[in-house]
Design an enzyme around this catalytic site. Structure first.
Site, short mmCIF file in Angstrom:
data_model
loop_
_atom_site.label_atom_id
_atom_site.label_comp_id
_atom_site.label_asym_id
_atom_site.label_seq_id
_atom_site.Cartn_x
_atom_site.Cartn_y
_atom_site.Cartn_z
N VAL A 153 66.66 2.17 -111.86
CA VAL A 153 65.46 1.41 -111.51
C VAL A 153 65.58 -0.04 -111.96
O VAL A 153 65.28 -0.97 -111.21
CB VAL A 153 64.21 2.06 -112.11
CG1 VAL A 153 62.97 1.19 -111.88
CG2 VAL A 153 64.00 3.44 -111.53
N THR A 188 59.02 6.08 -115.47
CA THR A 188 58.17 7.21 -115.13
C THR A 188 57.63 7.82 -116.42
O THR A 188 58.40 8.34 -117.23
CB THR A 188 58.97 8.26 -114.33
OG1 THR A 188 59.46 7.65 -113.13
CG2 THR A 188 58.09 9.45 -113.97
N GLU A 227 57.67 3.05 -109.82
CA GLU A 227 58.65 2.84 -108.75
C GLU A 227 58.66 4.05 -107.82
O GLU A 227 58.38 5.18 -108.23
CB GLU A 227 60.04 2.60 -109.34
CG GLU A 227 60.55 3.66 -110.31
CD GLU A 227 61.24 4.82 -109.61
OE1 GLU A 227 61.58 4.68 -108.41
OE2 GLU A 227 61.43 5.87 -110.24
N LEU A 254 61.53 4.60 -105.50
CA LEU A 254 62.83 4.33 -104.89
C LEU A 254 63.56 5.64 -104.60
O LEU A 254 63.61 6.53 -105.44
CB LEU A 254 63.68 3.47 -105.83
CG LEU A 254 63.06 2.16 -106.32
CD1 LEU A 254 64.03 1.45 -107.26
CD2 LEU A 254 62.68 1.27 -105.15
N GLU A 312 67.18 7.42 -103.94
CA GLU A 312 68.61 7.20 -104.14
C GLU A 312 69.28 7.11 -102.77
O GLU A 312 69.04 7.92 -101.89
CB GLU A 312 69.21 8.33 -104.97
CG GLU A 312 68.75 8.31 -106.41
CD GLU A 312 69.48 9.32 -107.27
OE1 GLU A 312 70.46 9.92 -106.77
OE2 GLU A 312 69.09 9.50 -108.43
N LYS A 356 52.16 8.25 -109.61
CA LYS A 356 53.60 8.52 -109.62
C LYS A 356 53.88 10.00 -109.78
O LYS A 356 54.68 10.58 -109.04
CB LYS A 356 54.24 7.72 -110.76
CG LYS A 356 55.71 8.05 -111.01
CD LYS A 356 56.58 7.77 -109.81
CE LYS A 356 58.06 8.02 -110.15
NZ LYS A 356 58.93 7.84 -108.96
N TYR A 373 63.64 19.81 -96.27
CA TYR A 373 64.95 20.45 -96.19
C TYR A 373 65.12 21.43 -97.33
O TYR A 373 64.76 21.14 -98.48
CB TYR A 373 66.07 19.40 -96.27
CG TYR A 373 66.10 18.45 -95.10
CD1 TYR A 373 66.86 18.73 -93.98
CD2 TYR A 373 65.37 17.26 -95.13
CE1 TYR A 373 66.89 17.86 -92.90
CE2 TYR A 373 65.39 16.38 -94.06
CZ TYR A 373 66.16 16.69 -92.94
OH TYR A 373 66.18 15.84 -91.89
N CYS A 421 61.48 12.44 -113.35
CA CYS A 421 61.96 11.40 -112.44
C CYS A 421 62.48 11.97 -111.14
O CYS A 421 63.00 11.25 -110.31
CB CYS A 421 63.05 10.56 -113.12
SG CYS A 421 62.44 9.57 -114.49
#
Length: 275
Positions: free
Chosen positions: A11, A121, A154, A156, A158, A210, A257, A266
């Site tokens: 991050v 986090t 955040e 984000l 990967e 979050k 999936y 996290c």
């Protein structure tokens, strides 16, 4: 804007590079001297598409620097980002040692007003703990600099982190200080030119947002994994089932999936090995 980022993990490095890309003066600090040396030599400690080129470009332009010097880091930024790890503790809860160590160092070394932005986090209520630690350090020093705490989680992914930061679907600002909110709004302005992506709320709501987002995504993966066991048992095709339910716009295909599991607050993926 002069900004310090504590922690050059996933991050912190992505955030620092992307903030430098839009013209900010960024100093990234980490206690791992090997990471700092690698970055100063033109390498990066993680793989993320486009990140190495962005880091190199901004280092060459003088907008992105790295250090292990805590005092230099605290004195550099008017805005101080906390982006350190919060690994699971022995009881499974988030270990806040690194977050609170950064807060302690800021309180111990700050010589001007600061806005402290937490991107790690963390459990609900951590912003209050950060405030208490900094207040205690300032009291021990017998001084009273103004500071504000902002929760800025955040989101984000990967493999798409650079794009997620540069083109966010939402920017959460958790704070009650209007001046600090204004500064963080201005900081993120280059990332929301098409339409407003900022949602302002209190810090506890931001921290819970979050965890709630991670929990929802975890639920989708877990549900699909359970369905895959059922499909295997009855002879159904889980991929066709995925397409059948994902075509419903109320459900969609994202995080639908079966496969790898995940672990930790996290939300990192992992593969369980047998044996």
């Amino acid at each position: 804007m002069k900004i310090t980022v504590f922690g050059i993990g996933y991050v912190g490095l992505v955030s620092g590079a992307c903030l430098a890309e839009v013209g900010n003066d960024i100093l990234c600090m980490d206690v791992d001297s090997a990471k700092i040396s690698l970055l100063e030599d033109g390498g990066i400690p993680i793989f993320e598409p486009g990140l190495k080129e962005m880091v190199g470009r901004n280092v060459s332009a003088g907008r992105l620097q790295f250090t292990t010097d805590v005092e230099r880091a605290v004195n550099h930024g008017d805005v101080q980002f906390i982006a350190v790890g919060t690994p699971p503790d022995e009881d499974g809860s988030a270990d806040l040692r690194h977050v609170l160590d950064v807060a302690r160092n800021i309180g111990r070394l700050m010589n001007s007003s600061k806005i402290i932005v937490n991107k790690s986090t963390v459990p609900v209520g951590t912003a209050g703990k950060i405030r208490e630690v900094i207040s205690s350090e300032l009291m021990n020093r017998g001084i009273d600099f103004k500071y504000s705490i902002v929760s800025n989680p955040e989101f984000l992914k990967e493999g798409a982190a650079v794009d997620d930061f540069m083109r966010p679907d939402r920017i959460i600002i958790g704070a009650d200080d209007e001046q600090a909110i204004g500064v963080i709004r201005a900081l993120y302005e280059p990332f929301q030119r098409n339409h407003n992506r900022i949602i302002v709320m209190d810090s506890k709501s931001a921290e819970l947002t979050k965890y709630a987002a991670n929990a929802m995504l975890a639920t989708r993966i877990s549900f699909m994994n359970e369905l895959s066991f059922l499909a295997e048992a009855i002879g159904a095709d889980i991929e066709m089932v995925r397409q059948g339910i994902g075509s419903d716009p109320r459900i969609g295909y994202s995080f639908l999936y079966s496969g790898c599991g995940y672990g930790g607050s996290c939300f990192r993926l992992f593969v369980r090995l047998s044996g």
